[in-house]
Design a protein around this motif. Sequence first.
Motif, PDB file in Angstrom:
ATOM      1  N   GLU A 165       0.829  -1.213   0.000  1.00  0.00           N
ATOM      2  CA  GLU A 165       0.000   0.000   0.000  1.00  0.00           C
ATOM      3  C   GLU A 165       0.862   1.262   0.000  1.00  0.00           C
ATOM      4  N   GLU A 169       1.159   4.027  -2.963  1.00  0.00           N
ATOM      5  CA  GLU A 169       0.899   5.447  -2.705  1.00  0.00           C
ATOM      6  C   GLU A 169       2.063   6.315  -3.182  1.00  0.00           C
ATOM      7  N   SER A 172       2.135   6.615  -6.916  1.00  0.00           N
ATOM      8  CA  SER A 172       1.070   7.492  -7.431  1.00  0.00           C
ATOM      9  C   SER A 172       1.485   8.967  -7.409  1.00  0.00           C
TER      10      SER A 172
END
Length: 242
Positions: A165, A169, A172
């Motif tokens: 995760e 992130e 991104s």
Amino acid sequence: MNQLELLWKLQIHEQRLSSIMENLDELEKGIMVDNLNLRIKRLERDIIKKKNSLKKNDERIRENNLKLKQFDYQLKEVEKSLYSGTITDLKQLDYMDKESKSLRKEINEMELEILSLMEEIEDLKELINEVECEHIKLKKDFEVFRVKQKTKKEELKKEVNSEIEIISEIKSKLEKSALEKYNIAKKNKGYAVAEVLDDECSGCHMIISTSLINKVKKEQEIFQCENCGRILYYKNCICNKE
């Protein structure tokens, strides 16, 4: 957070993920569990082997006791005839005397063998008890270990998901060009971001020019080592922010 900082964090978390995955893979393979199982099986085979030896010794003692009774009976019969006074033939008396001595020798050897077997039996019983105690303890430890392994697996899986995760992130937030440079350097060199240490690239140990170091310190752009192609970062700029 600038692109260089993001790339630095991306590398940290990808390395953490790799390390966690390795640990999880080892647990999934169950190497330590297999080793404990092998130790338990060896102990079980050892117990069976010692118990078989114990059984054989018991059987030998029973056989020897039967023989001993036969020898005792024969000796009594020989000595009864020898000392009865009914036999006057010297050759026969000499033969019976020798027979008596031979039987006494056989009886003595048989008794010594029985004593030796009894000592072996006591030793075997003691060893069996020790091995059985070790076997019981190891089986208990094994069950505790299995529970711990299961718990550890669950913890590692959670850590894997957490790192995935975080990595997702970070990616991104990265510009496409920065991520491409990172992936290419990582593919070619194993890891993409290298620290500048003593005016050298920590990846390839080549001297970096002062002008390039100054540009890296500013963190305004992504600069790569002119020799190995790794993305350069300066510790004082990034690590103190980590």
